[in-house]
Scaffold this active site. Structure first.
Site, mmCIF file in Angstrom:
data_model
loop_
_atom_site.group_PDB
_atom_site.id
_atom_site.type_symbol
_atom_site.label_atom_id
_atom_site.label_comp_id
_atom_site.label_asym_id
_atom_site.label_seq_id
_atom_site.Cartn_x
_atom_site.Cartn_y
_atom_site.Cartn_z
ATOM 1 N N TYR B 109 52.476 65.505 -36.192
ATOM 2 C CA TYR B 109 51.325 66.011 -36.515
ATOM 3 C C TYR B 109 50.301 65.060 -36.351
ATOM 4 O O TYR B 109 50.263 63.769 -36.613
ATOM 5 C CB TYR B 109 51.177 66.365 -37.968
ATOM 6 C CG TYR B 109 49.967 67.079 -38.420
ATOM 7 C CD1 TYR B 109 49.791 68.367 -38.621
ATOM 8 C CD2 TYR B 109 48.991 66.122 -38.997
ATOM 9 C CE1 TYR B 109 48.689 68.892 -39.144
ATOM 10 C CE2 TYR B 109 47.766 66.673 -39.322
ATOM 11 C CZ TYR B 109 47.460 68.229 -39.310
ATOM 12 O OH TYR B 109 46.378 68.324 -39.757
ATOM 13 N N GLU B 199 43.227 69.724 -34.745
ATOM 14 C CA GLU B 199 44.832 69.769 -35.411
ATOM 15 C C GLU B 199 45.588 69.902 -34.115
ATOM 16 O O GLU B 199 45.458 70.906 -33.410
ATOM 17 C CB GLU B 199 45.011 70.717 -36.395
ATOM 18 C CG GLU B 199 46.198 70.386 -37.465
ATOM 19 C CD GLU B 199 46.096 71.565 -38.698
ATOM 20 O OE1 GLU B 199 46.067 70.989 -39.673
ATOM 21 O OE2 GLU B 199 46.268 72.648 -38.061
#
Lengths: 298, 388
Positions: B109, B199
């Protein structure tokens, strides 16, 4: 006593020749604010409501001794106006402007930090020490001089609260809108620290809302270090996550900033929270009953 | 402002952040054509809506032949997609992203947000890719690494090393080089385009050793759109509620909710507090509507029009605290607005503040059917009793 501003504060209005700037200059003057100058680049030499207009803040400080500013400059230029005020040595900078890009505020916050100025806002109704002076756009007449310090992230909601306080006879020492944006110059804790030191302030009302964790941090501080009674209200118990509720800072994101969490945090630190806004005035009487809050009793 | 994954990946490409080969398609036929121009099988067909949790709702399909690509696209495009974030009625899918399928070795991530308290951008990295970052940070906070970025210096090379050398086992040199480039380019994108969130979840390393952004999410700062004209063009009005689109044309802060009490308030904080009071009184607000702290007659009229075009609204509460703006002026606005738009549901008005008596008198003297509440609490009770 009061915090940050009083009858000796000398105010310069940035953006004084604009519609908002002129209107609120008139309102502030009517309240008794000592406005010494206005600034609009390129319009130096004019006057607004009898107040001299200058091209640069620096001149307002050098010639008129300005130590506070009130900014009504449109969003694209507001950050520059804050930099200018801080660089000129203005102590309290109140930025009314709503809609400043967040990254501009990131840069501004860092610059301010280095210059020792205090920024109230942006996206704030401003600050008022009732009976002494106001630097902002709030209606002066609903306020009453007294012993309650009010700190809020909102505008009309603060007026609602102040109005209720005044009606039940509780005056205010100073009322501050810290601003509805994600990044603001001062926190609840900053003001609580000042209220702690202020002899006139007998207690504080905290008006929070969804988004961020400022209320949770304030709750911890209050339990640890704030020795006066506090009453809190949190707006947005019914707000859906992921949506910006008007204020740029009022958004529940990444599971953070829920009203419920804030209310629980405040309560767990021993702070009284009003759930029904309609009852705030009555609750305030209860919470502040032991401290001599109204000026009449001083 | 949110954008679609395919738009975010286009931006990634411009910034040199590697993404899978792929293209957006608006029909099953186009999806097949796109697939035939890409390496594969397999191919991946991804529903393009703003809401997250698309995989859980069946919005992400793997296809092993062009025929399957067409079938998957057809299914995704013809039914509303229901995910944990769309609400029970789901969201209509108007386009799909067709991409080459990749063999994945590892998932990470990587994201950037603004930390309010530090007033700084923060890069977030986790080795537990593919999971929601909120879940990782609550269950395995030790897996989440944060790099606070000094806005005056930008993202520094040492910060990329802080993240990349935390990966276990440490990937080989070539992979690390690309990984570092991705971190610094992502920051560059964040700053250049005035983002509020970027993101990559997951950022993968493929079996052939290539770092690739498998997904892409970008939110932009609404306050900065005036200087981000290209970004503003990426806005998809179909993702917004019809009434919200209309309200934004009037410059009103309006958010549609699930209840049946239309609420109009001046100021965002007071509007939220009013919604809360409606709920406390046992009813549900149909909307959040802030007509502005210094609401004008025109704003009040437009606000009423928006509320009245919502068929679910069974009663209306107007709550105005007149500050600098006087109550008598606002009352005239309400009366005028009520005459302009035909109101068929009960209307409760609560006015407070400057010149409140004159304001209430104007409301009472109008030939319109108002109920005037003396305070917020009474107003909420009155409006709730209309629908119970």
């Amino acid at each position: 006593m009061s915090i940050l501003i009083d009858e000796n504060t000398k105010v310069v209005v940035q953006g004084i020749t604009g519609k908002e700037g002129t209107f609120h200059t008139r309102q502030m003057l009517a309240y008794g604010t000592n406005i010494v100058a206005g600034v609009t680049p390129g319009k130096g030499g004019q006057t607004v409501e009898g107040i001299p207009v200058l091209n640069r803040i620096r001149d307002a400080v050098d010639r008129y001794g300005a130590n506070a500013s009130c900014i009504f400059v449109p969003p694209p230029f507001a950050s520059d106006a804050i930099f200018e005020a801080a660089d000129a040595g203005i102590h309290v900078i109140v930025c009314i402007t709503e809609g400043i890009p967040t990254l501009d505020m990131v840069k501004t916050a860092h610059f301010i930090g280095k210059h020792g100025s205090l920024l109230i806002g942006p996206n704030t109704p401003g600050i008022i020490s009732p009976g002494k002076t106001k630097v902002g756009i709030m209606p002066g007449h609903i306020h009453k001089r007294g012993g309650v310090g009010v700190i809020s992230r909102s505008g009309t909601l603060t007026y609602e609260v102040v109005d209720q306080l005044t009606r039940v006879g509780l005056g205010q020492s100073t009322c501050i809108g810290i601003g509805g944006d994600a990044i603001v110059g001062t926190s609840f804790i900053d003001h609580l620290r000042w209220f702690k030191e202020d002899r006139e302030t007998k207690g504080a009302v905290l008006i929070g809302e969804i988004g961020g964790t400022a209320e949770e941090e304030a709750a911890e501080y209050i339990e640890e270090a704030f020795d006066k009674p506090v009453l809190a209200f949190i707006a947005g118990q019914t707000a859906p996550p992921g949506r910006r509720m008007g204020h740029a800072g009022a958004i529940i994101s990444g599971g953070k900033g829920k009203a419920e969490d804030k209310i629980n945090s405040l309560k767990s630190h021993g702070i009284t929270v009003v759930l029904n806004l309609g009852q705030l005035g009555q609750m305030a009487l209860e919470v502040f009953k032991d401290s001599r809050t109204s000026l009449a009793k001083n | 402002m949110k954008i679609h994954e395919f738009q975010a990946k286009d931006l990634f490409r411009t910034f040199g952040i590697p993404v899978p080969s792929g293209k957006v398609a608006y029909t099953p036929g186009q999806a097949v054509e796109v697939a035939q121009g890409l390496p594969g099988p397999p191919w991946v067909v991804k529903a393009q809506i703003h809401a997250g949790g698309r995989g859980k709702g069946g919005g992400i399909r793997v296809a092993n032949s062009p025929h399957e690509v067409g079938k998957a696209a057809d299914e995704v495009l013809s039914n509303p997609l229901i995910t944990p974030q769309t609400g029970p009625s789901g969201q209509k899918v108007r386009q799909v992203l067709v991409e080459e399928g990749l063999d994945i070795e590892r998932e990470f991530y990587l994201g950037i947000v603004i930390d309010r308290k530090l007033a700084s951008p923060v890069m977030i990295f986790s080795q537990a890719g593919g999971m929601e970052i909120e879940e990782v940070s609550s269950k395995h906070p030790e897996l989440v690494l944060l790099e606070t970025i000094d806005i005056t210096q930008g993202f520094m090379p040492y910060q990329a090393r802080n993240l990349s050398y935390a990966i276990e086992p440490i990937p080989d040199k070539e992979v690390l080089k690309v990984f570092s480039a991705i971190t610094s380019q992502l920051y560059k994108l964040f700053i250049t385009k005035d983002c509020s969130l970027v993101e990559i979840n997951p950022l993968v390393i493929t079996k052939s050793g290539k770092p690739v952004a498998l997904d892409a999410k970008i939110n932009f700062d609404d306050n900065a759109l005036f200087r981000q004209k290209e970004v503003a063009h990426l806005h998809d009005p179909y993702e917004m509620d019809e009434l919200e689109v209309k309200a934004s044309q009037y410059n009103l802060n309006y958010i549609r909710l699930d209840g049946n009490i239309g609420a109009m308030v001046n100021g965002a904080g007071l509007a939220m507090a009013t919604m809360d009071l409606i709920k406390l009184a046992g009813a549900e607000p149909a909307n959040f509507l802030d007509v502005g702290g210094g609401a004008s007659e025109e704003m009040v009229t437009n606000g009423l029009k928006i509320i009245l075009s919502d068929a679910r609204v069974k009663a209306i509460l107007i709550n105005i605290f007149g500050g600098i703006m006087r109550c008598d002026v606002l009352a005239r606005g309400v009366v005028k607005a009520a005459k302009e738009v035909d109101i068929k549901v009960p209307l409760i008005v609560r006015l407070e503040g400057t010149n409140v008596e004159e304001g209430r008198q104007i409301l009472r003297n109008s030939d319109l059917d108002f109920s005037v509440a003396k305070d917020m609490e009474e107003a909420a009770r009155m409006v709730a009793s209309q629908v119970s």
